[in-house]
Each structure stands twice: as structure tokens, then as C-alpha cells.
Design a protein around this motif. Sequence first.
Motif, PDB file in Angstrom:
ATOM      1  N   ALA B  48       0.846  -1.203   0.000  1.00  0.00           N
ATOM      2  CA  ALA B  48       0.000   0.000   0.000  1.00  0.00           C
ATOM      3  C   ALA B  48       0.880   1.251   0.000  1.00  0.00           C
ATOM      4  N   PRO B  49       0.346   2.361  -0.522  1.00  0.00           N
ATOM      5  CA  PRO B  49       1.138   3.594  -0.560  1.00  0.00           C
ATOM      6  C   PRO B  49       1.667   3.961   0.824  1.00  0.00           C
ATOM      7  N   MET B 171      -1.329  -1.264 -17.042  1.00  0.00           N
ATOM      8  CA  MET B 171      -1.571  -0.944 -15.637  1.00  0.00           C
ATOM      9  C   MET B 171      -1.834   0.549 -15.508  1.00  0.00           C
ATOM     10  N   ASP B 172      -2.546   0.899 -14.471  1.00  0.00           N
ATOM     11  CA  ASP B 172      -2.853   2.309 -14.237  1.00  0.00           C
ATOM     12  C   ASP B 172      -1.601   2.992 -13.669  1.00  0.00           C
ATOM     13  N   PRO B 173      -1.151   4.093 -14.290  1.00  0.00           N
ATOM     14  CA  PRO B 173       0.086   4.728 -13.810  1.00  0.00           C
ATOM     15  C   PRO B 173      -0.030   5.282 -12.394  1.00  0.00           C
ATOM     16  N   ASP B 174      -1.233   5.589 -11.954  1.00  0.00           N
ATOM     17  CA  ASP B 174      -1.400   6.156 -10.608  1.00  0.00           C
ATOM     18  C   ASP B 174      -1.626   5.073  -9.553  1.00  0.00           C
ATOM     19  N   THR B 175      -2.588   4.179  -9.826  1.00  0.00           N
ATOM     20  CA  THR B 175      -2.940   3.176  -8.813  1.00  0.00           C
ATOM     21  C   THR B 175      -2.192   1.857  -9.001  1.00  0.00           C
ATOM     22  N   LEU B 176      -1.573   1.672 -10.168  1.00  0.00           N
ATOM     23  CA  LEU B 176      -0.905   0.417 -10.539  1.00  0.00           C
ATOM     24  C   LEU B 176      -1.902  -0.741 -10.690  1.00  0.00           C
ATOM     25  N   GLU B 177      -3.165  -0.409 -10.803  1.00  0.00           N
ATOM     26  CA  GLU B 177      -4.161  -1.455 -11.014  1.00  0.00           C
ATOM     27  C   GLU B 177      -4.010  -2.048 -12.415  1.00  0.00           C
TER      28      GLU B 177
END
Lengths: 160, 488
Positions: B48-49, B171-177
Motif C-alpha cells: 500500500a502507498p 496498468m494504471d500509472p497512478d494506482t498500478l491497477e
Amino acid sequence: MQFLNFAALSIALIMLPTSVNWTAPAIAAESQSAATATPETNTVEVHFTGIQLPTGTVMLALFDSEAAYSGDGAPVHTSFAPVQDGTATLTITGLASGQYAIKAFHDVDGDGKMGANPFGMPTEPFAFSNNAQGKMGPAVWADAKFDVAAGTTVQTITIQ
Amino acid sequence: MTITLSRRQILSAGTVAGAALFCPKLALADTAAADWTLGIADVEADIAPRALRRVAGRAPAGLVGTLYRNGPAKFRRNGTSSGHWFDGDGLMRAFRLNDDGSAGLTARFADTPKRRQEARLGRIAVPGFGTRSGVGVAVNGPDDTNPANTSVILSGGELLALWEAGSPLRMDPDTLETRGFKTYRPDLAQMPFLAHPRIEPDGRIWNLSLSGSTALVWRLGADGALEAVETIALPRASYMHDFTATARHLVIVLQPWIQDKFSLPFIDSLSWRPEEGTQVLVVDKDDLTKRRLFELPAFSFFHLADAWEEKDGTIRFDGCLEPTPMFAITGAPGYVRGEHIHAPAPMLNMIALHPGGQATLTATSISAEFPRNSANHAGVRRRHTVHVGLYRDDRPLAQGVGIWDWARGRDDAFDFGPRHLVEEFLFVPRAGASSEMDGWIVGNTVNIDARATELHVFDARHVSRGPVCTWRADVALPIGFHGTFVQV
């Protein structure tokens, strides 16, 4: 580098698209094998589920022997059905009692053949009876075969 | 105890695959002192962040952005394990450098069909580069085996986790989803896509798909859109992890590690045939039918830096070359088992392809891997190569980082010492940079004593002075492979 021998997954082995004359369900009975001595009226009902793209048709080939299923012979029946609401259903009648297996693919683009990339890898969803899984090639007969006897045999196949 | 086989002994084994059968048993080592296995450990869940703690120096003004790094981070389930370091599940890490001088870390696994299937089965079962197939595993195409674990680029607004034998994973660049596999065109689904695309300074991307002695050449625009694909024939079915390019040419290095059969795992399909030498195929970017072939003595390699062409037509590029593929065959699988099996360290070399058709190989004195250069100098003449190195015979993995100066023949290096495991470093230019190395190099180490991943920034002009800033995470992530720095 391509790590896996998906040459064994080639279109010809999956669906025989060049040698199969796809027939509509209505005339499917005419493409039955004539090998059985007595006319039989067994039915197989195939429900395809899990279809993710709303377009195209599901193409099915039914085989009555391991040899034919493995590419050394023709299917006893072929047909197709349009995709509607993520499902497609096909009913095959007039089958002799015995063992059968199904190969199917979702012809997303409706061109009548299974898509492949430049290295021969399938690019359209495919599936086998019993939901048998391929392992670097089509599912084997032993996993895909099922018994057809008196009455209606139902196969529910996830194709996604 | 470490037993090093001589090159002649390796070759006398016939194929290296043959050598692989007996090397591990000969070369068990470091069983008592496997502190380095922290770098090949499993991560059990997404990270997690969280903030990174600055432990030395000051955050450099002007260095703002995200260091994305990818690498395998899950190798074992319930007593089963990957057969190779290259086969673990990809963990995408984002190290954020904020404009207030703070830094943060987030990491998420590439949510691949491979990872899902193995989680469901409760064991490692999906076949890979060096991993055998388990019972009851379903594989319906290359992407069912794709760990998305090798590299990462930002392209068309998407973070693409790259492998080499299957599609990029979006993948999402912000959430890495994870958003699913990237399909550039329906008929290009399930294509291999090397983890080392060559990116021109204006953003155009070149890459290869490989299948035996056939390559598909990809050209993508700076916006990430597909511009063209074209198939070319290669002179041999060489194993290739990387290629390089000048502004006008693709430079395809074909080591004599050749797929001459089909076996699983894939690595057993390759035979080392040093007597056949290494070939270099040069193809014009504007006309892929225009090609030249150069011959060099046999070497093995994973990584090259960018190439350039000189006024007289000479093409030069550097790479980290090994005498044999021994590291890939015995060393890297040994890592997963916690065994250090010594293989000769890669050495930094310069290769020149002369207009007359001759090719030459010039070695430096330094061991080096993960060669990187200023992205603004991709395809054009340059002087410097960023690398990790200071390999030691008694320990695996790199211990230092440096920048090699080709003009002076000197390395400006920093030795982290044996208590750090050093990962790839990237060059990041300063805004309005006045020279090739006007900027920083940024990368990670695993600090064994602190049991923590660290993020280090060096002034690229003074590497030997040590990091100008170091941040520490509250977690140790295993050693990653490749990354990209996205400046804000």
C-alpha cells in the motif's frame, strides 16, 4: 522469444476451418455420419456461456472418435449460432449413441474462421466439451469426450 | 564452497543444457551465509502507498517524478517454486519523488492469468522460461504464462508491464491497477513483445517479437499507437532478450544460443554452439529488406545499450557480454533455491560494425550489467554508459553502480559494499541539461542489514562521491529488473 509450442494449437488442429463446411443448425442433421446401422434420435444440447464480446457467432465441431478429434478425420457435425446476451445455444439431433467431443470457438469478427496472429497463435476465444483445458495445445480427447445415450445430453461450455 | 567450471569444461559438456544437468550439484555454495536471499524473497501482498524515510543527504531540487520498476517478487507456493529467477510474478513498484522533497512507495502485483491460476491451485504450476509445467494447469495461449515481470514503459498514457514472450500488460500509472493485456490490433493478440523496446529521443518506439528464426518488427508512435508491423527472417533461431538501434538502423545481435528443438521448460530448447560465433544483423529502419550481416566471436549476452552511427558509417554500441549463458542456465535458477552458483560476471564491451563488413569487439576492464544511457542520446553518438557492477566471485548480484566514460576509458563508480544488493540505475537529465551527464542517476538497493529497500540519487557527474540523497522503505522488496523514470 516464443516460449511455448503453440504450433500445436494451430487453427487447423483446433477447428479445421479450411476443411470444414460450416452448416447452419437447420440442416445440420444432413451432415451426420452414416456409420450407424440403426437410425437414432439422441440429442446434444450445447449451451455456451461467459461470452465476453457481443458480436459474431459460436462455431462448433462435433467429433465421434479420437482420431477425428485429433485432426485425422472430419467432424460428424458442424454448426454455428449467433451470440446473444453473452450466450449461444446449439442443439444437435439424430446422434448415434457413443462418445463424442466438441471443439468450439467464438468467431468474434464473423469471418468464418478462427483468427490467428502472425505466429499462428489463436486470437479468438475457444473451448472444448467438458470445459476441458488445453495445455500448450488443444484439450485432449480423454478430457473432452462425453457419452451420448438415449434422450438429451447437455453440455454447458464456458467460452471466454 | 564454489567450484567454477572453466569455459572449456562447459563446452565439453556438448550443450549448455547438458551442463545444466550437473552444474548445480557441483556448485552448492553460501548455504550458511545466504543473507542475499533477501533479494530473491517472496512478497505476499501488494504494498500500500507509504512514505519513504530520508536517511541521508538532501532531496535534489528539480528531481520530481516517478521511478517505475518491475521485477519478479513471488516464486514459491506451498513447497513448490519457480524453476528460474526470471519466472516469478511481476511486482510493479512506483517510487514517487515529490516536489516538496518527500518520497513515497507503492507496489502492486501484475494481476495476470498466471498469478490467478497459481493462487487458485495453491502452487507454482504455470510453465515458463525455466519452470516446468505442473499438473492440472490450463494454458491456452502465451499470455496464460505471462508473468509481466521484466520491464515497464509509459506509453500512450498507460503503464505497460513488459515480458518478452507475450503481450504488454496495461496498468494504471497512478494506482498500478491491472487493466488487462495490451492488444495493438485484434490479429496481434498473444504476440511476444520484447521487454527492451528501443525508444528514439522523439518517443517513437521500435520493438521485436521473436519466434524461432522469425521476427516481427513493431513501430509505435510517440503517442503509443501502432504505426506498422512487418515480419523479417533472421539467420538463426537465437535466444534474444534485447536488441539495439541507431537513428537509422535496427541492430539485432544473434548469439549462438540457439533453439534447435522443442523442450520444456523453454531454456532446455536452447543449445550453446560457440563454434558458430555471434552474428549481428543490421536492418534499415526505412526499408526492412535492406540488411547486412556481421560476424563476431561467440559471446552470450542479455543487455545492450543504445547504438549510434558515425560519419564514416561505422555503427557502435556497447553491451554486457558473457563467455557463455552459464548465468542464465545455472546461476539464475540457483537464486530461487538460495544457492549461489558462480558464473563469470558480464563485462562491458564496445562493438563496432565497420563499413567494410568487419566487426570488432573491444573489452573494458569492468564487470557490468543493466547498461543504460541518456534517453536523449538514444541512437546518436554518446560518451557515457550507466551500469551496475563490482561483481564478486563469492557473492551473487551487483554491489556497485558506475558510469563508464568511453572517451577516457574510466569508470566513475560507487561501491555500496557487500551489505547492499544493487539494482538497475537510470539516468535522469536535469531540466535544460547542458551536457550528456548533466543530471542524476536514480536506483534501488536492498540494504541487507536494515532489511529494507532503499532509493538512492547520485549526481551523475560525481558518482564516486556517493549518493546525494537516500530514502529507505519500511519493507524489503526483492531485486527488480528494469524501470523507467517519468519526470513531472
